[in-house]
Structure formats: structure tokens, C-alpha cells
Design an enzyme around this catalytic site. Structure first.
Site, short mmCIF file in Angstrom:
data_model
loop_
_atom_site.label_atom_id
_atom_site.label_comp_id
_atom_site.label_asym_id
_atom_site.label_seq_id
_atom_site.Cartn_x
_atom_site.Cartn_y
_atom_site.Cartn_z
N ASP A 262 0.87 -1.16 0.00
CA ASP A 262 0.00 0.00 0.00
C ASP A 262 0.92 1.22 0.00
O ASP A 262 2.10 1.12 0.31
CB ASP A 262 -0.93 -0.03 1.22
CG ASP A 262 -2.13 0.89 1.03
OD1 ASP A 262 -3.12 0.74 1.75
OD2 ASP A 262 -2.07 1.75 0.10
C1 GLC Z 1 -4.26 4.41 -0.24
C2 GLC Z 1 -5.17 3.22 0.00
C3 GLC Z 1 -5.14 2.21 -1.12
C4 GLC Z 1 -4.93 2.95 -2.42
C5 GLC Z 1 -3.53 3.53 -2.40
C6 GLC Z 1 -3.26 4.39 -3.65
O1 GLC Z 1 -3.64 4.80 0.94
O2 GLC Z 1 -5.03 2.55 1.24
O3 GLC Z 1 -6.37 1.49 -1.10
O4 GLC Z 1 -5.08 2.05 -3.52
O5 GLC Z 1 -3.27 4.30 -1.25
O6 GLC Z 1 -4.12 5.49 -3.65
#
Ligand code: GLC
Length: 742
Positions: A262
Site C-alpha cells: 500500500d
Molecule cells: C491508499 C489506499 C489504497 C490505495 C492507495 C493508492 O492509501 O489505502 O487502497 O489504492 O493508497 O491510492
């Protein structure tokens, strides 16, 4: 002479053949051989370059070898607008306004895998048209608490329902040559302290409740990507966790895709090297959180990794394993000669959004036949509430979108009713959050209203007295501490004084419909004084049209709740025994959150604690009625190797066509380990004309009978008696059958 010419031509042809397509680019060659051919061609720097981000949403290819940049994008409900190279802010492009499909709780509420497949295909087409190679979704974290800000992005409380619905979504998306990245693996069940929560959970609950949907996405869906979650498990961050990634995901489940962190989920180079991270995104390394720009070489799997290799601390063994997986991802996406071109904002995509929503909207209550609105009888309808006019596609975190259009509930309902000459009036009712912007995308709405709550209620009540029917659109929205990423709600009730408005409207007009727009359950203290209640979800671009379809009866609702709707927060295991949101460690920025309710999540808790939910898991009404006949089982004695089919007749005993979802729950009458009283192990949606009867058959195997034995670390189907409970909701299971497992 002729022979010489002939030989020369053949030789030239062979020469040409010998220099043209390297094996790794030959799509007819077996995938693993292509990877074996490509891997040794990469330099150390090229290998390192492809295992971490080069911009906010892209990672490097290998230009020297003709391998393109790899583009990811959010989100599960539609393709996020393009952002600046190293920013979250949108780039302000004018060709990236998309279709917003319904939120995944609405998709889950359809209980229709065909809807999930259509969803994945349509989203994949939008992604391809936008040049994206991976969609950062779907989300399948289990609905453990109704306070979790991101439940709207997920598929409810039950592992079986989420497993059945996630697979066709992944297959549909990947059929377009776009990788799914199933998230957030694992145990990311609330947003509060999401970066620092260490989840403590027993193995049975982990394997029986929280992992099945991810396992199905991998083993049946063949997902090409999995996203590590922010939180910790066994005190190690999930983006590089040996138990969840190396042992369970890759060794036990055989996952051959890529583990993506993430954004900001990686925290340590050596853990990232050894504990299963393959592609590092969005990391704020060495103080990158706000300061340094374009510092992607500082990422944990970038220069710090290279230094460890140069110091001889690591060979390229782990690196080559990561690179193999990333190259496999390339060959499934960017290195495919032909991928569908995709399409964007097509009539088919809007139709998909509206159809999925029409099957996901849930009719929770309908006393006195207030619904569907009788367009022959009523002449004037009053619409009340901020959620009738507020755009919901902007905000809520990374799933926020820039849409080509969003039909609002008031506009959709007005357009439909005025077709029948019905007058539609509007009253604000309450003022909630008048903002409407996220990452540079603005709704363009001006929702400011300076009247006091009393004035707003008086206005609504006086208009309600003049109307033949009143439709209130309320619920939550995508603001912080509502249904939004990074935040949880701080209480279970409706915000902005909506309860007072609803109570006043109920006194002013007996034909009141409350449409709750949210991704979570909310307290409904006025439930007995409101004849009709509809769960409207976050539906996206076609919200107003899909809601109007159901409210006037053009579409007969067939949605079923994918989660239990508790009367009170105390009736939820995570809050009754906790210990949401966990307890902070002294002297450490770590919160230990113990899932003490274990297996007993949702209806499993209802059965154990004997609570009485406002509406049960699997509940949903129709404008027609259905009856189930006696069940017939294919055998009363089976061995673990057998499957068993149960057949039940379903009849539409009402006056209009409609769909019913036959649900099958299994009860292990006697087991050596404690088990929930019943568990969903099969369902089928059936469409019936008035008077029509269909024989609905559901087949189950040993998986449906098994539990995870945490002493033997394996799934066990224990011989003995089992009971099958069939019906149309977890609290409406009139049909029983028994059998014995030898
Ligand atoms: C965010 C979210 C994730 C998302 C990523 C990119 O913090 O937790 O679900 O796809 O970052 O935006």
C-alpha cells in the site's frame, strides 16, 4: 542458377528469422520460458528499477529491452483521474472523466456473480482506454465494525459471499488485460490507527473469516496482484510479513503474482527483501513524507537494497524472485501484443452501473405498500434531504473519482415522476457537509444554506403536509468520519440532526420513505414510525436513475444485505467484547487490537449473543412474494469426497416479476471445536414471473462442512450429522434438511 537464387532467398529468410523476436517477446512461447529468457538480460539496476515506483502511480519498465512503463490506478469503483507525476493532486486533464460504478457493498448486495463479472469487464475497459495496467482493487476486507470508514469499498461481513463475488470481478477485470490488485491483505478492518494497529487474532478466525475472500481471489480468480495492508500482524507490517506473504499467500496458496505495498506501507529494507514484498509504491522513506521530491531511488527496495547487495549482505536470490514475479505481471499486461482497446463512458458502462445498482438496492421495510410509488394515484411528491442533491463520487479517499456525470437522487426521481405528470417539490431538511472537493477535483456544487435546523424542518414539514408521498434521502457521505478512508465514524447514529427531521416528517405524512445512502449500517431509532426504508448505497454515476427505477417499481428490488444491521453498536462483537480500536502500547506508537470475538462476526455473533438486529444479514424485500417448498437432498449419507445437492422449489406467489436469493446455511450439529450456529455456504438468485416455480439446486462439498483446526493447521470436515437451513435471509430459514458425513 535457379537453385542458387532459391538457396539465397531461404538463407536470407533464416537470417531475418534469427534476429527478430527474442523469446521473451514471443507470446506463443510458454510464460515461464519467456521469463527465463528475459531475466538474465536485465542489469542489476534494471532489476531494482522495476520493483519500486518511479512516480505516484507508475513503476519502471525496461526501455532498453522494449518493456513499457507499468501504470497502476485506483480504484475499485472507477478509474481515478490522472495525477501529477509526484503528487496526489489531479493533473487537470480534460479526457479522464469516468463512469463511477456502484460501491462494492452495493455489488455484494446483488448476490449475483454475473453482476460482478460485468462490473470487472466494464471497469477493465475503462482502465484500458485510460492506458492503465493495474487497478488497485477490489477490496475484500471483512465488515467487522459499522464504524469502519472504508466498508463501502468492500463486500460485507461474510467470507463466503465475499469469496463468490470477488472472483468474477477479478476475472472480468483481467479479461481486459488489466491486473487486479486485491486489497488490503490482511486484517485492515478499520481505518483508525490503520498504520500502527497490530492485530491479534486466533488462527481459526484468521483462516475462517478474514482470509477466504483473498484465497478465492488468488486460487479461483487467479489475481495477478495483491496489495499489502498498512497494519501489522504478529508485530510485523503486512506489506512485508513472513506469515501472511511468504507462508500463506505464496507457499500455501501458490500465489504467482506480485505483492504491491500500500502507498507508504513499506517500512524496512531487509524485511521488504525477505518477507515477500515485490513492488514498493508510495513509500515515504528517509523523510520523504513531505520533503524530498521524485526521490524514488531512496525507496527501501531501491538504492538501500543495492547497497546491501554491493556489501555482499545479499545475493540477487531474493531480488530475482521479485523480478520474476514482476516480469510475469508484465507478460500478462504490458508485454501482450494484443489487449482489448477498452472504452470509456459508453452507454454499456452506464447501463452496467444502473443495472448493478438496480440489483443491489435493498428494500429493508415496506409497510402498507407505500412502495412502489403509485404513479397513477399520487399527484405530488416531496423529496427531502441533503443526500438527494449532494454528489457522492468526490471524496472518501483513494476511491474518489472525477465523473463524466452523476445523476443525483432528486434529479433522477423528478425526471421519472414528471414523465407521469407528477409534481415534485424539494426541501433541504438538514444541512450536512457543503464541501465538495478532493485532490483538486471539485463537484462544482454550492450547497450552502444558512437557514437554521428549525427553519429547515418547518419548511420540510409544511411541504410534507401538502404532498401525497414524501421521500427522504439521508444517511452518510464521503466526508471525514463518515464513509471515508483514514477515518472511522465516531458514533453509530445518523449525523447532522437527521433523526429529528425524519421524526417530524413521519408525523406530517404517513406515506414516508426513508432512503439511506451509505456504505455502513446506521442507527434507526425511528424505524417503527417510518413505513418504508430503502438502503440506497453509494451508486455512482447512475444513482438517481437506479433509485428512481426501484422507488417507482420499474425495477423490482432484489438486493440482500451483505452485512448485519445492528440496533446498537453494543450488539456488535467487535464492540461488545472488543476490542475496537485496540489499546496503545506504552512508549510505542503501536495499537494492539485484539479480535476477541474471534469467529463470531456479523450474524455469527447474532446467533451466539442472541442479539436482535434491526435487519438481518441476507435480508431484503421485494414488491412481490415468494414461497419455498420442501427441500430434497441428493443423499442422506455422504463421504468427505462426495458433493451433495439440495433442491428446493421457489414460487413467485405475488403479482409482479421479481428475483429471490435462496440462501443455504450449514449447521454442524456436533463438533469437537466450537463453531458458529450456522454459516452461509451457498446461494442462488432466481428470477420468476408471477406464478412461476423454479427448482433451485445448490451443490456443496467438503469445504462447506470444514473448519480450520488450528492445532493441526489444516481444514477438517468432521464426520457426523449436519443440518441444512434454507431460506431468503439469515433470520428467515424455514426449510430444513439433514444428512450425515461418514
Ligand atoms: C491508499 C489506499 C489504497 C490505495 C492507495 C493508492 O492509501 O489505502 O487502497 O489504492 O493508497 O491510492
Amino acid at each position: 542458377m535457379k537453385r542458387i537464387v532459391f538457396l539465397a532467398v531461404v538463407l536470407a529468410a533464416l537470417m531475418a528469422q534469427a534476429t527478430v523476436t527474442p523469446l521473451y517477446l514471443d507470446e506463443t512461447a510458454p510464460l515461464e520460458q519467456r521469463i527465463d529468457d528475459l531475466l538474465p538480460r536485465l542489469t542489476l539496476d534494471e532489476k531494482l528499477a522495476i520493483i519500486h515506483a518511479q512516480s505516484k502511480f507508475s513503476s519502471a519498465g525496461v526501455p532498453r529491452l522494449g518493456i513499457p512503463t507499468f501504470w497502476t490506478d485506483d480504484g475499485p469503483h472507477g478509474v481515478r483521474p490522472d495525477v501529477l507525476w509526484d503528487e496526489w493532486e489531479q493533473a487537470g486533464a480534460t479526457n479522464d472523466s469516468c463512469v463511477a460504478f456502484p460501491a462494492l457493498t452495493c455489488l455484494a448486495a446483488t448476490w449475483n456473480p454475473a453482476m460482478a463479472h460485468r462490473y470487472g469487464v466494464a471497469l477493465g475497459e475503462e482502465a484500458r482506454y485510460r492506458g492503465k495496467d493495474m487497478i488497485l482493487g477490489p477490496g475484500v476486507n471483512i465488515y467487522r465494525t459499522p464504524l469502519n470508514g472504508r466498508n463501502f469499498e468492500y463486500m460485507g461481513e461474510d467470507p463466503y459471499l465475499a469469496s463468490i463475488m470477488v472472483v468474477p470481478y477479478v476475472q472480468g477485470l483481467q479479461s481486459q488485460g488489466v491486473a487486479a490488485c486485491v486489497k488490503h491483505y490482511a486484517l485492515n478492518n478499520n481505518e483508525l490507527f490503520r498504520h500502527t494497529t497490530n492485530v491479534i487474532i486466533d488462527d481459526r478466525a484468521l483462516h475462517e473469516i478474514y482470509l477466504p475472500a483473498f484465497k478465492a481471489a488468488v486460487q479461483q480468480g487467479h489475481a495477478w496482484g495483491i496489495m499489502g495492508a498498512y497494519n501489522l500482524y504478529k508485530n510485523i507490517h503486512n506489506c512485508h510479513n513472513p506469515y501472511l506473504l511468504n507462508d500463506i499467500l505464496k507457499r500455501d496458496w501458490g500465489f504467482d503474482g506480485v505483492v504491491v505495498s500500500d502507498w507508504g506501507g513499506a517500512h524496512d529494507t531487509e524485511q521488504a527483501i525477505r518477507y515477500g514484498l515485490d513492488l514498493e509504491f508510495g513509500t515515504w522513506t528517509n523523510g520523504l513524507s513531505e520533503g524530498a521530491r521524485n526521490a524514488y531511488d531512496n525507496y527501501y527496495l531501491a538504492l538501500p537494497y543495492k547497497r546491501l547487495i554491493e556489501q555482499g549482505k545479499y545475493t540477487t536470490r531474493e531480488l530475482d524472485e521479485k523480478v520474476r514475479r514482476v516480469l510475469r505481471l508484465f507478460m500478462r499486461t504490458t508485454l501482450r501484443d494484443y489487449r482489448p482497446r477498452g472504452s470509456m463512458c459508453s452507454a454499456d458502462h452506464y447501463d452496467a452501473a444502473r443495472t448493478i445498482a438496480g440489483e443491489g438496492i435493498v428494500l429493508l421495510q415496506n409497510k402498507g405498500g407505500v412502495l412502489p410509488i403509485d404513479t397513477r394515484r399520487v399527484r405530488r411528491v416531496l423529496v427531502v434531504g441533503e443526500n438527494a442533491i449532494k454528489m457522492m463520487t468526490v471524496g472518501g479517499g483513494s476511491s474518489s473519482l472525477k465523473v463524466q456525470r452523476e445523476v443525483l437522487p432528486l434529479d433522477g426521481l423528478k425526471a421519472r415522476l414528471q414523465r407521469d405528470g407528477i409534481e415534485v417539490d424539494y426541501a433541504r431538511g438538514y444541512v450536512g457537509d457543503t464541501t465538495g472537493a478532493y485532490n483538486g477535483v471539485t463537484t462544482g456544487q454550492n450547497l450552502v444554506d444558512h437557514r437554521t435546523p428549525a427553519q429547515l424542518i418547518d419548511d420540510a414539514v409544511s411541504k410534507a403536509r401538502q404532498a401525497d408521498a414524501v421521500v427522504f434521502f439521508g444517511g452518510l457521505n464521503k466526508s471525514n468520519h463518515q464513509d471515508a478512508e483514514e477515518y472511522d465514524r465516531e458514533d453509530y447514529g445518523l449525523p447532522y440532526g437527521q433523526n429529528e427531521v425524519i421524526e417530524a416528517l413521519a408525523k406530517a405524512n404517513k406515506n414516508l420513505v426513508v432512503v439511506n445512502i451509505s456504505g455502513n449500517a446506521v442507527a434507526m431509532p425511528w424505524r417503527d414510525r417510518v413505513p418504508a426504508i430503502v438502503q440506497g448505497w453509494f451508486i455512482g454515476s447512475e444513482a438517481g436513475n437506479a433509485l428512481a427505477d426501484v422507488l417507482v417499481g420499474d425495477v423490482n428490488p432484489s438486493g440482500k444485505l451483505p452485512f448485519t444491521w445492528p440496533e446498537r453498536l453494543q450488539d456488535v462483537g467487535a464492540h461488545a467484547v472488543g476490542d475496537y480500536p485496540g489499546t496503545k502500547r506504552t512508549g510505542e506508537d503501536i495499537w494492539d487490537e485484539e479480535y476477541r470475538e474471534g469467529l463470531y462476526v456479523g450474524y455469527r455473533w447474532v446467533d451466539k449473543a442472541k442479539t436482535r438486529p434491526a435487519f438481518a444479514f441476507g435480508h431484503g424485500l421485494s414488491y412481490t412474494t415468494f414461497t419455498l417448498g420442501k427441500a430434497v437432498v441428493s443423499s442422506n449419507h455422504i463421504t468427505a469426497a462426495d458433493s451433495l445437492t439440495v433442491t428446493v422449489p421457489v414460487t413467485n406467489t405475488g403479482s409482479c416479476a421479481g428475483a429471490e436469493v435462496v440462501q443455504l446455511y450449514v449447521r454442524d450439529v456436533k463438533s469437537s471445536m466450537p463453531r458458529p450456529a450456522k454459516e452461509l455456504k451457498g446461494f442462488k438468485k432466481v428470477y420468476l414471473q408471477p406464478g412461476q416455480t423454479a427448482q433451485v439446486s445448490i451443490t456443496i462439498g467438503r469445504d462447506a462442512l470444514s473448519y480450520y483446526d488450528d492445532t493441526r493447521h489444516q481444514w477438517v470436515a468432521e464426520p457426523g450429522d449436519f443440518e441444512l437451513l434454507l431460506g431468503t435471509a439469515s433470520d428467515r430459514l424455514p426449510v430444513k434438511a439433514k444428512f450425515t458425513l461418514e
